[in-house]
Scaffold this active site. Structure first.
Site, PDB file in Angstrom:
ATOM      1  N   ASP A  64       0.688  -1.270   0.027  1.00 37.48           N
ATOM      2  CA  ASP A  64      -0.134  -0.096  -0.072  1.00 37.48           C
ATOM      3  C   ASP A  64       1.013   1.347  -0.100  1.00 37.48           C
ATOM      4  O   ASP A  64       0.489   2.429  -0.598  1.00 37.48           O
ATOM      5  CB  ASP A  64      -1.018  -0.199   1.237  1.00 37.48           C
ATOM      6  N   GLY A  65       1.866   1.218   0.806  1.00 41.22           N
ATOM      7  CA  GLY A  65       3.030   2.476   0.672  1.00 41.22           C
ATOM      8  C   GLY A  65       3.468   2.886  -0.758  1.00 41.22           C
ATOM      9  O   GLY A  65       3.524   3.981  -0.935  1.00 41.22           O
TER      10      GLY A  65
END
Length: 293
Positions: A64-65
């Site tokens: 997700d980062g």
């Protein structure tokens, strides 16, 4: 009969981790075998300019980062992101490398949906008249950096005073961000495609202070009623800016959306069930059945 144009694609795999490089080495021949997909740029050690390359699609390898970083990089020129999860939870990057390989036909023929996800802009107005603009996808958190302590932060919505939050901080999150820091602080889960924000206090001093969900087309304003030490405005967990008395933050929906590629069998609730372990009741039943034997 017109021949469909090739899908101009960039691959974002900027990570120091060896498993990301290995994933790209595994994926590269699969993409090369599809003449409908043209790889016009690969970011392994430095960014590529997707607008200059006229890219139509971005395959993001990581977690997700990595998606948060891609959205910030794309700025006001967002393009669809096909997210491949090489991390742990992955609420956004919820596809595996095998999922992509299995669905390459859908990609090659553009037979996928694009989900429009709410993004926000945060403008920090300094006491000296200067301004800072930031684009985000998950959340804005106002909290203390070093030596955590309780402090007050005031919230107004569309110019109307809401309350003064006393505690360890305050989070303004998008629906995507509702499963990140906000969820850890006790906030509700919003469906990713909703057009709303969630306001979640961090460890509030008053127990009657609870999370609030309000419209995305409102303007949210944060101020500090008194002088505080080491208070920060944190955007998506990566951008840290000092926030002091006399400053204010304007938080509102951005003029662009994060665009995520979704295959026909995608289910948000199945993702929640899998990532959050919502099979707990089934495990309880199994435990009870074993106890009876």
């Amino acid at each position: 009969m017109n021949t469909p144009s090739k899908i101009r694609t960039i691959v974002l795999a900027r990570s120091p981790h060896e498993h990301v490089r290995q994933a790209w080495e595994k994926l590269q021949p699969c993409l090369a075998s599809r003449p409908e997909i043209e790889i016009v740029g690969v970011a392994m050690t430095e960014d590529v300019d997707h607008a200059q390359l006229d890219a139509e699609l971005a395959i993001v390898l990581g977690g997700d980062g990595s998606i948060l970083r891609a959205c910030r990089q794309f700025g006001n020129h967002q393009i669809p992101i096909l997210p491949i999860n090489l991390g742990r939870l992955g609420f956004l990057a919820d596809l595996t490398l095998e999922d992509l390989q299995r669905n390459l036909d859908l990609v090659a023929h553009r037979k996928y949906a694009i989900a429009e996800m709410l993004m926000f802009e945060a403008v920090i107005h300094r006491a000296d008249g200067s301004e800072e603009y930031h684009l985000g996808l998950n959340e804005l958190a106002v909290r203390v950096g070093k030596s955590p302590h309780m402090f007050d932060v005031e919230l107004a919505i569309n110019g109307e005073a809401v309350t003064t939050y006393s505690g360890d901080g305050l989070i303004l999150a998008t629906p995507i961000g509702s499963t990140a820091h906000s969820l850890s602080a006790g906030g509700p889960i919003l469906k990713q495609t909703m057009r709303a924000f969630v306001i979640t206090p961090i460890c509030p001093h008053t127990l009657t202070i609870r999370p609030i969900v309000d419209r995305a087309d409102c303007t949210y304003t944060l101020t500090l009623p008194q002088k505080e030490e080491n208070v920060l405005a944190v955007i998506d967990g990566h951008i840290h800016r000092p926030f002091q008395q006399g400053d204010s933050i304007t938080f509102r929906q951005a003029g662009v959306n994060c665009q995520l590629v979704r295959f026909p069998d995608h289910s948000y609730y199945e993702t929640l069930h899998r990532k959050l372990g919502w099979d707990g009741q089934l495990s309880y039943k199994t435990y009870m059945e074993q106890g009876e034997n």
